[in-house]
Design an enzyme around this catalytic site. Sequence first.
Site, mmCIF file in Angstrom:
data_model
loop_
_atom_site.group_PDB
_atom_site.id
_atom_site.type_symbol
_atom_site.label_atom_id
_atom_site.label_comp_id
_atom_site.label_asym_id
_atom_site.label_seq_id
_atom_site.Cartn_x
_atom_site.Cartn_y
_atom_site.Cartn_z
ATOM 1 N N CYS A 1 154.830 -25.464 28.529
ATOM 2 C CA CYS A 1 156.262 -25.731 28.558
ATOM 3 C C CYS A 1 156.893 -24.636 29.425
ATOM 4 C CB CYS A 1 156.866 -25.772 27.153
ATOM 5 S SG CYS A 1 156.962 -24.178 26.333
ATOM 6 N N ARG A 2 158.168 -24.518 29.401
ATOM 7 C CA ARG A 2 158.859 -23.560 30.263
ATOM 8 C C ARG A 2 158.456 -22.118 29.961
ATOM 9 N NH1 ARG A 2 163.555 -20.887 29.450
ATOM 10 N NH2 ARG A 2 164.547 -20.051 31.296
#
Length: 66
Positions: free
Chosen positions: A31-32
Amino acid sequence: MCRCSGVFSRCRRRKRKLIHLDKAKNYIVVCRSEGRSGMAARFLEQQGYSVTNMTGGMMERKGETV
């Protein structure tokens, strides 16, 4: 939850989406910033999947993102 090729869309729906994953394969989740993917990785491991969480998430990735 992050969306991984249609596997996860929301926490409340994630369990029924697991039917599409093969427990014989290894998965990398990202994810980020590694927070959501960390939660997803722990959940998948608890369900018996082989999972690697990408350290640092996409913020730590060097190079072009496609």
